[in-house]
Enzyme design. Structure first.
Site, PDB file in Angstrom:
ATOM      1  N   HIS A   1       0.837  -1.213   0.000  1.00  0.00           N
ATOM      2  CA  HIS A   1       0.000   0.000   0.000  1.00  0.00           C
ATOM      3  C   HIS A   1       0.874   1.267   0.000  1.00  0.00           C
ATOM      4  O   HIS A   1       0.905   1.952  -0.998  1.00  0.00           O
ATOM      5  CB  HIS A   1      -1.020   0.031   1.152  1.00  0.00           C
ATOM      6  CG  HIS A   1      -1.860  -1.195   1.238  1.00  0.00           C
ATOM      7  ND1 HIS A   1      -2.625  -1.623   0.188  1.00  0.00           N
ATOM      8  CD2 HIS A   1      -2.028  -2.115   2.238  1.00  0.00           C
ATOM      9  CE1 HIS A   1      -3.252  -2.741   0.533  1.00  0.00           C
ATOM     10  NE2 HIS A   1      -2.904  -3.060   1.767  1.00  0.00           N
TER      11      HIS A   1
ATOM     12  N   ASP B   1      -4.786  -8.491  -3.232  1.00  0.00           N
ATOM     13  CA  ASP B   1      -5.077  -8.260  -1.819  1.00  0.00           C
ATOM     14  C   ASP B   1      -6.343  -8.974  -1.322  1.00  0.00           C
ATOM     15  O   ASP B   1      -6.315 -10.170  -1.090  1.00  0.00           O
ATOM     16  CB  ASP B   1      -5.125  -6.736  -1.586  1.00  0.00           C
ATOM     17  CG  ASP B   1      -5.132  -6.368  -0.114  1.00  0.00           C
ATOM     18  OD1 ASP B   1      -5.287  -7.257   0.726  1.00  0.00           O
ATOM     19  OD2 ASP B   1      -4.985  -5.169   0.213  1.00  0.00           O
TER      20      ASP B   1
HETATM   21  C1  NGQ Z   1      -5.445  -7.917   6.236  1.00  0.00           C
HETATM   22  N1  NGQ Z   1      -6.048  -6.052   4.812  1.00  0.00           N
HETATM   23  O1  NGQ Z   1      -4.485  -8.313   6.907  1.00  0.00           O
HETATM   24  O2  NGQ Z   1      -6.212  -8.681   5.645  1.00  0.00           O
HETATM   25  C2  NGQ Z   1      -5.663  -6.427   6.147  1.00  0.00           C
HETATM   26  C3  NGQ Z   1      -6.701  -5.998   7.138  1.00  0.00           C
HETATM   27  C4  NGQ Z   1      -5.346  -5.024   9.002  1.00  0.00           C
HETATM   28  C5  NGQ Z   1      -5.704  -4.866   4.348  1.00  0.00           C
HETATM   29  N2  NGQ Z   1      -4.950  -4.106   5.082  1.00  0.00           N
HETATM   30  C6  NGQ Z   1      -6.244  -6.133   8.550  1.00  0.00           C
HETATM   31  N3  NGQ Z   1      -6.104  -4.455   3.177  1.00  0.00           N
HETATM   32  O3  NGQ Z   1      -4.710  -4.356   8.199  1.00  0.00           O
HETATM   33  O4  NGQ Z   1      -5.261  -4.837  10.211  1.00  0.00           O
HETATM   34 ZN    ZN Z   2      -3.082  -7.106   2.793  1.00  0.00          ZN
END
Ligand code: NGQ
Ligand code: ZN
Length: 454
Positions: free
Chosen positions: A271, A322
């Site tokens: 990101h 993602d």
């Molecule tokens: C994840 N996803 O680990 O799946 C994360 C969400 C977080 C994204 N950041 C959980 N898009 O970042 O705490």
């Molecule tokens: Zn992720």
């Protein structure tokens, strides 16, 4: 899946550009020989238009099964953080069998979209309630099995997760299945190397989940486990994350990372949405890859990556699917460009002067994606025998040649123009359909019936 002796392309995108009458021989899953300007031999497979296989540098495969289920507006303001609550409830119900079935579908769809390797950022390690499985890499073994079913190359990124927020905040209940200590993580990495070994060319990297989820001491303890392999981290995706990091340390996340760790070309910063100009330049100079996930970043309301400044500073980047809310290489690249156009009110922003936009997008993501996953990119001797072919009769490609083929594929026809995909010298997709699709879909249906109907 048949072993492929040789393929002849009427035209193919090689590292130096488009070439005609390209003949590629493979051996042990790699490209053994490339000739251009030659005719096909009688037993050769033939294709009209060849593109190198693309890396998908960031995936959470299990999230594929939630696609389209998080669109109901809540009582308050919906955000990344309310989505995350929903995601935690969903992931909390998955068994190893469920994970394998869902990942197999996601990986089949990735291959159909022209992705031939995936970086699986994998954090669901434990059983319900956080109990360890007998094999610490039980879930990683299921990811590896799914990759084997789909025939996709795998860079497994077992995630280190220990805290619920900056400054060592304890993890919450919804995170219990993700947690490690530096010692248990070392065992997880070891066990993960073991479970991916049957795939042949899989790699195991190291992935601190985010600066929110680790303490500085734990981060320093786990990084040496990478042993030269890729290191991935989520960073600066949400404004609140930047604010919390500043409140904790006085520094923004990307600043903090560069102050405390030697970030180099082995790193992928996933990101990196919210950066100052100084952070953008530091990331570009470091040689690390920015892992952009345009569809998920749009879906989660993250913000826009500073692509123009970053490209001008020579920064490496690649794309990831993602959350897998949609799985489509052409859509990801197109949205990357369109986000910038909407913001800057300009056209052809990623291309260099005089160059084609689609080619700049494809080349950038190809090179950065392979670097982030620890492999070679492109159709060259020694690289994996991974490629996609486009259907020359697809209406969107009629009359196109060279870079106009890529622009028409990425901006007009999209994935429907993909005809076949080879991975490791084997044809795994014909006529746009993965050879294992029917079996994988039928298993996925059974899993989803149980998960969603009961
Ligand atoms: C994840 N996803 O680990 O799946 C994360 C969400 C977080 C994204 N950041 C959980 N898009 O970042 O705490
Ligand atoms: Zn992720």
């Amino acid at each position: 899946m048949e072993q492929l002796p040789a393929i002849h392309f009427r035209t193919a995108l090689l590292p130096d550009g488009w070439a005609h009458d390209v003949r590629i021989e493979t051996a042990a899953g790699r490209i053994a020989c490339i000739d251009t300007g030659v005719s096909a031999q009688p037993r050769d497979e033939r294709a009209a238009i060849g593109l190198p296989g693309m890396a998908n540098l960031h995936s959470h495969a299990f999230q594929r099964a939630m696609a389209g289920l998080t669109g109901k507006r809540g009582p308050g303001a919906d955000s990344f953080w309310t989505w995350r609550e929903w995601m935690y409830r969903f992931v909390g119900r998955l068994t190893p069998d469920d994970v394998e079935a869902i990942a197999a579908l996601a990986f089949v769809e990735m291959v159909e979209a022209g992705f031939t390797r995936v970086g699986e950022f994998h954090y669901l390690h434990h059983d319900f309630g956080g109990q360890c499985f007998a094999d610490p890499a039980e879930m990683g073994a299921r990811i590896a099995a799914a990759a084997g079913t789909a025939g996709i190359g795998l860079t497994l990124l077992p995630v280190f997760y220990a805290q619920g927020g900056f400054g060592g905040v304890p993890a919450g209940d919804g995170q219990a299945r993700f947690l490690s200590t530096p010692d248990s993580y070392a065992r997880l990495i070891e066990a993960s190397r073991h479970v991916v070994a049957p795939l042949g060319d899989a790699l195991v990297g190291v992935a601190p989940h985010s600066l929110r989820a680790v303490t500085p001491d734990a981060l320093a303890a786990i990084l040496p486990l990478a042993n030269g392999n890729p290191i991935h981290i989520h960073i600066a995706e949400q404004v609140r994350e930047v604010e919390d990091c500043v409140a904790w340390s006085g520094r923004r996340p990307v600043e903090w990372l560069f102050d405390h760790v030697a970030v180099d070309g082995r790193w992928c910063l996933v990101h990196a949405t919210h950066m100052t100009a100084d952070e953008t330049h530091a990331l570009a100079r470091s040689g690390a890859v920015a892992g952009i996930c345009p569809i998920t970043e749009a879906d989660l309301g993250d913000g826009l990556f500073p692509a123009i400044d970053y490209r001008a500073a020579g920064g490496a980047w690649g794309i990831g699917t993602d959350s897998n809310v949609a799985i489509d290489m052409a859509d990801e690249l197109r949205l990357f460009e369109y986000g910038q156009r909407l913001h800057h009110r300009a056209r052809n922003v990623i291309a260099d002067e005089g160059g084609f936009n689609g080619r700049a997008l494809f080349d950038g993501a190809l090179k950065g994606g392979a670097q982030a996953l620890g492999v070679e990119a492109g159709l060259k001797v020694g690289a994996p025998a991974d490629w996609a072919t486009l259907d020359p009769d697809h209406v969107g490609l009629i009359g196109r040649q060279g870079d106009a083929l890529l622009d028409s594929f990425l901006f007009a026809s999209g994935r429907h123009a993909i005809d076949a995909v080879w991975r490791g010298g084997r044809k795994v997709v014909t006529g746009g359909v993965h050879h294992a699709r029917a079996a994988v879909v039928s298993r996925y249906c059974m899993v989803l019936q149980r998960l969603l109907m009961t």
